[in-house]
Design a protein around this motif. Sequence first.
Motif, mmCIF file in Angstrom:
data_model
loop_
_atom_site.group_PDB
_atom_site.id
_atom_site.type_symbol
_atom_site.label_atom_id
_atom_site.label_comp_id
_atom_site.label_asym_id
_atom_site.label_seq_id
_atom_site.Cartn_x
_atom_site.Cartn_y
_atom_site.Cartn_z
ATOM 1 N N GLU A 153 0.850 -1.177 0.000
ATOM 2 C CA GLU A 153 0.000 0.000 0.000
ATOM 3 C C GLU A 153 0.895 1.240 0.000
ATOM 4 O O GLU A 153 2.011 1.222 0.548
ATOM 5 C CB GLU A 153 -0.913 0.019 1.231
ATOM 6 C CG GLU A 153 -1.952 -1.088 1.254
ATOM 7 C CD GLU A 153 -2.982 -0.934 0.158
ATOM 8 O OE1 GLU A 153 -3.303 0.221 -0.203
ATOM 9 O OE2 GLU A 153 -3.463 -1.958 -0.344
ATOM 10 N N LEU A 161 1.037 5.722 0.334
ATOM 11 C CA LEU A 161 0.406 6.918 0.869
ATOM 12 C C LEU A 161 1.074 8.122 0.239
ATOM 13 O O LEU A 161 2.302 8.248 0.274
ATOM 14 C CB LEU A 161 0.538 6.969 2.395
ATOM 15 C CG LEU A 161 -0.145 8.140 3.109
ATOM 16 C CD1 LEU A 161 -1.656 8.101 2.905
ATOM 17 C CD2 LEU A 161 0.192 8.127 4.595
ATOM 18 N N THR A 214 -3.218 9.046 -3.454
ATOM 19 C CA THR A 214 -3.993 8.181 -2.569
ATOM 20 C C THR A 214 -4.673 8.971 -1.451
ATOM 21 O O THR A 214 -5.234 8.367 -0.535
ATOM 22 C CB THR A 214 -3.106 7.086 -1.952
ATOM 23 O OG1 THR A 214 -1.932 7.677 -1.381
ATOM 24 C CG2 THR A 214 -2.703 6.077 -3.005
ATOM 25 N N ARG A 257 -2.638 1.068 6.301
ATOM 26 C CA ARG A 257 -2.764 2.501 6.017
ATOM 27 C C ARG A 257 -4.021 3.058 6.660
ATOM 28 O O ARG A 257 -5.103 2.462 6.561
ATOM 29 C CB ARG A 257 -2.810 2.745 4.500
ATOM 30 C CG ARG A 257 -2.927 4.214 4.113
ATOM 31 C CD ARG A 257 -2.960 4.365 2.605
ATOM 32 N NE ARG A 257 -4.131 3.725 2.019
ATOM 33 C CZ ARG A 257 -4.203 3.295 0.768
ATOM 34 N NH1 ARG A 257 -3.159 3.417 -0.039
ATOM 35 N NH2 ARG A 257 -5.305 2.737 0.303
ATOM 36 N N LEU A 299 -6.091 6.795 6.767
ATOM 37 C CA LEU A 299 -6.157 8.113 6.144
ATOM 38 C C LEU A 299 -7.417 8.832 6.597
ATOM 39 O O LEU A 299 -8.504 8.246 6.603
ATOM 40 C CB LEU A 299 -6.152 7.987 4.615
ATOM 41 C CG LEU A 299 -6.252 9.281 3.815
ATOM 42 C CD1 LEU A 299 -5.024 10.156 4.043
ATOM 43 C CD2 LEU A 299 -6.424 8.981 2.335
ATOM 44 N N GLY A 354 -2.526 11.133 7.611
ATOM 45 C CA GLY A 354 -2.495 9.685 7.521
ATOM 46 C C GLY A 354 -1.165 9.109 7.949
ATOM 47 O O GLY A 354 -0.176 9.827 8.133
ATOM 48 N N LYS A 355 -1.157 7.815 8.096
ATOM 49 C CA LYS A 355 0.072 7.100 8.406
ATOM 50 C C LYS A 355 0.013 5.725 7.766
ATOM 51 O O LYS A 355 -1.066 5.196 7.454
ATOM 52 C CB LYS A 355 0.294 6.994 9.917
ATOM 53 C CG LYS A 355 -0.692 6.105 10.660
ATOM 54 C CD LYS A 355 -0.250 5.895 12.104
ATOM 55 C CE LYS A 355 1.080 5.199 12.171
ATOM 56 N NZ LYS A 355 1.565 4.986 13.540
ATOM 57 N N ILE A 356 1.179 5.162 7.568
ATOM 58 C CA ILE A 356 1.269 3.846 6.958
ATOM 59 C C ILE A 356 2.386 3.092 7.665
ATOM 60 O O ILE A 356 3.412 3.668 8.031
ATOM 61 C CB ILE A 356 1.519 3.966 5.440
ATOM 62 C CG1 ILE A 356 1.251 2.644 4.736
ATOM 63 C CG2 ILE A 356 2.898 4.511 5.128
ATOM 64 C CD1 ILE A 356 1.094 2.776 3.234
#
Length: 530
Positions: A403, A405, A409, A424, A426, A453-455
Amino acid sequence: MAHPAFSYQSSANKDYADALKLNHVNIEIFDVFDSTESFYKYRIAKLANVLHINTRPSVVRRELLFLSDSMLTPIRTMESANNLRELGTFQRVHFSIDTVNNTYGDITVNVKDHFSTDIATSFSVEGGSIRAGLGFHEFNLAGRGYILRIDASKRADRSFKKAVFINPRFLGTRFRNRMDYIKFKDAELQYFGLNKFFYSQEIRWDMGIDYQKFSGKQYTYLSSDNYIKSDYSLRQFQTSYGKYFGKQTRFRIGLKHVFKDEYWIDPAKRDNSHDWKSHKISTTFGGIRRKIAVKHNIDMADIEEDVHTGFLFNTGIGFEIPERGTNTHRQIYTLRALSAKSITPDDNVFFEVTHGRIHQKRAEIEKITNVRFTYFTTRFANQTIAAKIELTDLDTPYPSKQEFLGETTGLRGYENRAFIGQRRLLINLEDRIFSNIQFWFIRLGGSLFIDSGKIWGEDKNFGAEDWHTGVGFGVRLGIPKFTEGIVRIDFAFNLDKNKFSSLSISKGSYFNVLYPIEIGVQNFGRFITN
């Protein structure tokens, strides 16, 4: 509750709970600009009418679920209006019923065209990386309802040229035909699809045929700025069939067959080739209950928007059987559930969950879950506040399946594929502000937004660190006379770098707040389909 797209003229004030026998069905099609509008006095409005080819009455007639000498019911009337709006070629759809007596009547279908020709442009600068695109879009070719899109796009990693042709009613039938051709510098993709999906409470079946072919170089991203190119070819042929039953709640049982012929060579190890021919057979069971609310002005363009409210569930199980060379049979399990509800006339929520997994030799080799919650409200004057929370969880041993970010996206202010991982989260919040300032037929507006967001990978736990946030503002140009009625110009500020790092110019809403609820053939997750 009366449907706002209809008006009834009757001296008897009859409540149309019962069916009405139709004598005549009249169709009236209005120009993009008509004499009742203040802007009509300008030459550009009259020039637009001259350049635009009005929709043919036959295009309108084929979307109706009633004809002369047939029975008209409220549900047929509402579903016919919905079919016309889903074409995307009309500013307004209006039905007027005039009764002759308590049993017989006439109906007049009034539609007002969009200006359907569009020179599509897109441009974005993301941390020094430039992406640009130019295209010609015609959403009502020759007034027949055909869609033609020709695009060219230039990116840092890969550029392409693309042509798409869509015929909503193939050879006058209820089948929708789509043909795609995409040319890369080192590859090409061809697609042909023929699908029957025509929403009605009276629909009994649907079916589809899809074929796609890819040959050339396949790009596999291992990180945000690292990819490998593989020799790759794919031929895939798919057929599907669905049977419907039930009335208020519709149920569908579906069956699908996919033949796949796939071949690639790993460039890091030339003798590690993959040659895979397989048949995938799957069945699905789903149900839907849907009603329609209209008159939601969510994006400054003064056109009627359909908000589909109700619920949908769909479960599936499939088996992938190799044709030769191996006995590694696979089992595919999928689930999709969606609920859409109007809390008040001004507040709407949408909740969607999709889940899919693949098993091989009784071991799970891939799993993906996606949860999305969307909310929007129009309770504040000249504003729409939209919010979205989306969580994706991918579990797979393949490093090429990740995935990302970044800008494309949903995280404005950052490069495309800026961050990589398998989980992920968001969050998007946007205040869309409309104004009464108008130049010609273009209405000026703006927006304020926050994307955060964070991944992370499966080897890390969720924590408060590694959050990435972009904030910014944008200009909105509402052009309701055109099919794609919103032009977006967004400036995003990257809080990690403390500077404005992104400028993008494009069309349409940044993230949609309206989702179609369909019980037909669906794809689940990013890698897993049933």
